[in-house]
Enzyme design. Structure first.
Site, short mmCIF file in Angstrom:
data_model
loop_
_atom_site.label_atom_id
_atom_site.label_comp_id
_atom_site.label_asym_id
_atom_site.label_seq_id
_atom_site.Cartn_x
_atom_site.Cartn_y
_atom_site.Cartn_z
N GLU A 48 -50.49 18.84 0.10
CA GLU A 48 -50.03 17.47 0.33
C GLU A 48 -49.20 17.42 1.62
O GLU A 48 -48.00 17.71 1.60
CB GLU A 48 -49.14 17.01 -0.83
CG GLU A 48 -49.83 17.03 -2.17
CD GLU A 48 -49.21 16.01 -3.12
OE1 GLU A 48 -49.94 15.13 -3.56
OE2 GLU A 48 -48.00 16.09 -3.37
N ASN B 261 -50.01 11.09 -10.33
CA ASN B 261 -48.58 11.38 -10.39
C ASN B 261 -47.85 10.04 -10.40
O ASN B 261 -47.76 9.38 -9.36
CB ASN B 261 -48.17 12.22 -9.16
CG ASN B 261 -46.67 12.41 -9.06
OD1 ASN B 261 -45.94 12.19 -10.02
ND2 ASN B 261 -46.20 12.82 -7.88
N TRP B 262 -47.37 9.66 -11.56
CA TRP B 262 -46.73 8.35 -11.69
C TRP B 262 -45.32 8.33 -11.09
O TRP B 262 -44.71 7.27 -11.01
CB TRP B 262 -46.66 7.94 -13.16
CG TRP B 262 -47.96 7.45 -13.72
CD1 TRP B 262 -49.14 7.30 -13.05
CD2 TRP B 262 -48.21 7.02 -15.07
NE1 TRP B 262 -50.10 6.81 -13.90
CE2 TRP B 262 -49.56 6.62 -15.13
CE3 TRP B 262 -47.42 6.91 -16.23
CZ2 TRP B 262 -50.14 6.15 -16.31
CZ3 TRP B 262 -48.00 6.45 -17.39
CH2 TRP B 262 -49.35 6.07 -17.44
N LYS B 263 -44.79 9.49 -10.75
CA LYS B 263 -43.41 9.59 -10.24
C LYS B 263 -42.46 8.87 -11.20
O LYS B 263 -42.70 8.90 -12.41
CB LYS B 263 -43.33 9.01 -8.82
CG LYS B 263 -44.43 9.56 -7.90
CD LYS B 263 -44.17 9.32 -6.44
CE LYS B 263 -45.39 9.75 -5.65
NZ LYS B 263 -45.15 9.87 -4.24
N HIS C 84 -43.18 19.58 -6.04
CA HIS C 84 -43.58 18.38 -5.27
C HIS C 84 -42.61 18.20 -4.10
O HIS C 84 -41.41 18.50 -4.22
CB HIS C 84 -43.56 17.15 -6.18
CG HIS C 84 -44.20 15.95 -5.55
ND1 HIS C 84 -43.54 15.17 -4.64
CD2 HIS C 84 -45.44 15.43 -5.68
CE1 HIS C 84 -44.37 14.21 -4.24
NE2 HIS C 84 -45.52 14.34 -4.85
N SER D 47 -51.84 9.65 0.03
CA SER D 47 -52.47 8.34 0.24
C SER D 47 -53.97 8.33 -0.09
O SER D 47 -54.76 7.71 0.62
CB SER D 47 -52.21 7.85 1.67
OG SER D 47 -50.81 7.68 1.88
N GLY E 172 -50.68 9.61 -6.01
CA GLY E 172 -49.43 8.93 -6.37
C GLY E 172 -49.64 7.45 -6.60
O GLY E 172 -50.10 7.01 -7.65
N GLY E 173 -49.33 6.64 -5.57
CA GLY E 173 -49.36 5.17 -5.68
C GLY E 173 -50.60 4.61 -6.33
O GLY E 173 -50.52 3.74 -7.22
N GLY F 145 -47.37 8.62 0.34
CA GLY F 145 -46.80 7.28 0.19
C GLY F 145 -46.71 6.50 1.50
O GLY F 145 -46.05 5.47 1.57
N GLU G 13 -41.15 15.73 -2.93
CA GLU G 13 -39.97 14.89 -3.22
C GLU G 13 -38.90 15.70 -3.93
O GLU G 13 -37.71 15.47 -3.73
CB GLU G 13 -40.40 13.65 -4.04
CG GLU G 13 -41.16 12.67 -3.17
CD GLU G 13 -42.16 11.80 -3.90
OE1 GLU G 13 -42.14 11.74 -5.15
OE2 GLU G 13 -43.00 11.17 -3.20
#
Ligand code: PEP
Length: 251
Positions: A166, A9-11, A94, A212, A233-234, A172, A96
């Site tokens: 999640e 997930n590149w956000k 998600h 993470s 993600g990251g 993150g 966010e």
């Protein structure tokens, strides 16, 4: 046996030129995997990403969609729009989006129904906050989210739904749920599905862990009984690191 899916997930990251460089470096590193590799990219990268992954084993996903097909919804993108350019996957709900963009269990349910009806593969996110975990409410929160997200779906539709567990406190933050805890939560989600749709359906549903994930913890997480891969993600922004996560079963 359920296939493992490793989805990035590149956000809101990666300009098109960065996306293309990523794909050039990443593709040869993952071309031998049996795992499903997915890149969920910003809308503005979809076209470039789709062109550059042609002929590879990499699938492309979006990070959101609207539940209506067309209409006066300025700034929104429909499931049909994604499907017609050959997007395969879409992330729905998600945390966010729930936190910053007023996504609710009801909108998640509407989006999920639409995604399935147009043939997209939905990745539906659920998870508890730190406060909810500390209050001992995690299981209630997750099972309620699952119940509402899947409301009104038939067995076939549930089988085609991918769930990402999640825990919000792990996204993150560098804090990962232990493999044992994450697996336990995912077993609970599977039991909830079994209660409403039967064992056969529950055993088919792919359930990912997110929060993470890194190359150093991927193997431990993804080799448990019920975790079927990850939403990352990251660590999905770095080709070498993300490739190591995809290849967790090769070392
Ligand atoms: C995510 O964005 O879904 C996620 C799990 O992020 P991170 O891996 O950075 O925690």
């Amino acid at each position: 046996m359920r296939k493992k899916i490793i989805a990035g997930n590149w956000k809101m990251n990666m300009l098109p030129n960065e996306a293309i460089s990523f794909i050039n470096e990443f593709t040869p590193l993952v071309n031998n995997t049996q795992n499903e590799v997915v890149l969920c990219v910003p809308y503005t990268d979809l076209f470039y990403t789709l062109l550059n992954v042609q002929g590879t084993n990499i699938k492309v996903g979006a990070q959101n969609m609207h539940w209506e097909s067309t209409g006066a919804y300025t700034g929104e993108i429909s499931g049909e729009m994604l499907k017609c350019i050959n997007v395969d996957y879409v992330i729905i709900g998600h945390s966010e989006r729930r936190q910053y963009f007023a996504e609710t269990d009801e909108t998640v349910n509407k989006k999920l129904k639409k995604a399935l009806s147009v043939g997209l593969k939905p990745i539906v996110c659920v998870g508890e906050t730190l406060q909810e975990k500390e209050d001992g409410k995690a299981i209630d929160i997750i099972t309620a989210q699952i119940k509402k997200a899947l409301d009104g779906l038939n067995e076939e539709e549930v089988k085609n739904t991918i769930i990402a567990y999640e825990p919000i406190w792990a996204i993150g933050t560098g804090k990962t749920a232990t493999a044992e805890d994450a697996n336990e939560s995912i077993i609970t989600i599977r039991k909830e599905i079994e209660k409403n749709y039967g064992k056969n359906v529950a055993e088919c549903v792919i359930i990912l862990y997110g929060g993470s994930v890194k190359s150093t913890n991927a193997k431990e997480l993804f080799t448990t009984s019920d975790i079927d891969g990850g939403l990352v993600g990251g660590a999905s922004l770095k080709p070498e690191e993300f490739a190591k996560i995809v290849n967790f079963d090769k070392e």
